[in-house]
Write an enzyme that holds these catalytic residues in place. Sequence first.
Site, PDB file in Angstrom:
ATOM      1  N   GLU A 169       0.895  -1.354  -0.164  1.00 19.96           N
ATOM      2  CA  GLU A 169       0.055  -0.072   0.352  1.00 19.96           C
ATOM      3  C   GLU A 169       0.907   1.261  -0.043  1.00 19.96           C
ATOM      4  OE1 GLU A 169      -2.793   0.080   3.106  1.00 19.96           O
ATOM      5  OE2 GLU A 169      -3.785  -1.879   2.281  1.00 19.96           O
ATOM      6  N   GLU A 356      -5.616  -8.533   1.154  1.00 22.64           N
ATOM      7  CA  GLU A 356      -6.051  -8.239   2.306  1.00 22.64           C
ATOM      8  C   GLU A 356      -7.605  -8.142   2.010  1.00 22.64           C
ATOM      9  OE1 GLU A 356      -4.577  -5.003   4.523  1.00 22.64           O
ATOM     10  OE2 GLU A 356      -2.464  -5.890   4.194  1.00 22.64           O
TER      11      GLU A 356
HETATM   12  C1  PNW Z   1      -4.205  -1.819   5.481  1.00 25.39           C
HETATM   13  N1  PNW Z   1      -7.934   3.554   4.696  1.00 25.39           N
HETATM   14  O1  PNW Z   1      -4.274  -0.646   5.909  1.00 25.39           O
HETATM   15  C2  PNW Z   1      -2.910  -2.158   5.852  1.00 25.39           C
HETATM   16  O2  PNW Z   1      -2.338  -2.939   4.854  1.00 25.39           O
HETATM   17  C3  PNW Z   1      -3.020  -3.028   7.176  1.00 25.39           C
HETATM   18  O3  PNW Z   1      -1.699  -3.252   7.810  1.00 25.39           O
HETATM   19  C4  PNW Z   1      -4.057  -2.834   8.112  1.00 25.39           C
HETATM   20  O4  PNW Z   1      -3.924  -3.310   9.456  1.00 25.39           O
HETATM   21  C5  PNW Z   1      -5.370  -3.122   7.384  1.00 25.39           C
HETATM   22  O5  PNW Z   1      -5.605  -2.553   6.024  1.00 25.39           O
HETATM   23  C6  PNW Z   1      -6.688  -2.904   8.312  1.00 25.39           C
HETATM   24  O6  PNW Z   1      -6.603  -1.371   8.290  1.00 25.39           O
HETATM   25  C7  PNW Z   1      -5.239   0.384   5.558  1.00 25.39           C
HETATM   26  O7  PNW Z   1      -7.956   4.429   5.345  1.00 25.39           O
HETATM   27  C8  PNW Z   1      -5.303   1.338   6.571  1.00 25.39           C
HETATM   28  O8  PNW Z   1      -8.607   3.451   3.526  1.00 25.39           O
HETATM   29  C9  PNW Z   1      -6.246   2.401   6.088  1.00 25.39           C
HETATM   30  C10 PNW Z   1      -7.018   2.433   4.771  1.00 25.39           C
HETATM   31  C11 PNW Z   1      -6.945   1.255   3.945  1.00 25.39           C
HETATM   32  C12 PNW Z   1      -6.007   0.275   4.184  1.00 25.39           C
END
Ligand code: PNW
Length: 450
Positions: A169, A356
């Site tokens: 990401e 994920e």
């Molecule tokens: C992902 N958003 O993070 C990460 O790859 C993980 O480490 C994390 O724990 C998981 O998703 C759950 O959050 C994100 O704001 C964090 O759109 C924020 C966003 C998307 C993905």
Amino acid sequence: MRTPAPLRFPPNFVWGTATAAAQIEGAARTDGKSESVWDRFARRPGAVFNGDTLDIACDHYHRFDQDFALMARLGIKHYRLSLAWPRLIPCGDATINQRGIDFYHRLFDSLEKHGITPWVTLFHWDLPQALEAQGGWRSRVVPEAFARYADVAVKAFGSRVKNWITLNEIRCFTVHGYAGLGKAPGAAEAPGVVNQTIHHALVCHGHAVRAVREHGGRGARVGLTDNCETVIPFTETAPDIAAARAHFVETNQSILGAIYGGGYAPAYLRRCGADRPRVTRGDFALISLPTDFLGLNIYTGLTVRRGKNGKPERVLASPSYPKTDSPWLELAPRALYWGPRLAAEVYGVKNIYITENGCGYNDDQVVKGECQDLHRVEYLRSYLKELHRAMQDRTPVRGYFLWSFLDNFEWADGYTRRFGIVHNDFKTQQRTPKMSAHWYARVVADNALL
Ligand code: PNW
């Protein structure tokens, strides 16, 4: 009574779970590990909910063998994890920490013993703080150091790891980290600087692909994991689909568009104006190296229709529309249909893995030894049905990794937000599979949704 027809997945479909080093390992200063930007950020007052730190997390560093035994009992045969750069090369560059290498060898031994295939992410946000001190992602110091880190990691583990993921990401650790959006290092830079951090991450992606090709050995495969903006057409009719596709192309120009297009799109550069990223000669030869698959992290989506002026127009949900406990995570099962489908159509990707998908809630509780997370089961079922539909429509999805195996350190939300299918008691480190874990074990065993 007749039971409904099962939704079957193809043979060899990859079912797994996912985690990341910083979120589960703990042992933040053990065996020579150095401070990461998240270790530092978590100590800033108000940065992480409840003042939670990554120091102990799930103590997976000391408990991985039991954790993999549990994973094996649940029948989960694929596992996405990440390597902690600050464990392997504490200063970020140059000196290798043998104890860090030894740790991951023990971890891979245990995975092998339990019959679980590793899918390894080289970078999941835990930049060595020593590199941040030299400018971090703003500077070419990071891609230069990363090139050597990727060589070290792939050389060390290439004989046992065949599935490599370059970065996790890009948008989250660049834009969210450097434009004041609540992630480490918690910087607030001008747009031009932020665009440059993305560019440097793209160069790192290229170096990781190069490292896997050079040192990965036979059968090694590599791809990026991206959280592209997933765009969902309001109705599944030609005008709304065209609008969704146009919006998808535009919002993903800075990362996926650049990688698959072999350069920044003119439209993107026009939008950046004077804030356009500076590209060094040779960068795009690396960035656009062919990969073997694309990983997509998909949790939610953006609904779009064709507006009256013919342009894509966002359709918003009312405040009472269902969300998980993460404010950004609105329920959008069709994201798992349209995300992979648009990525395959727009970029011509032949192999997609959902690296994920999952949901976070605050109040998963173990009562009399059981955690009844019906909310998570219904979430997963609704999303997997849409993934199945995408595959029926010939979208080339090859696998699915549920985020996450364990409740863990959910970045700025600390330990309150539980994404695991296995409950963790952070006081006792007691693991309890939730109902969703048993349900997912059935999906994996049946290779079908029943
Ligand atoms: C992902 N958003 O993070 C990460 O790859 C993980 O480490 C994390 O724990 C998981 O998703 C759950 O959050 C994100 O704001 C964090 O759109 C924020 C966003 C998307 C993905």
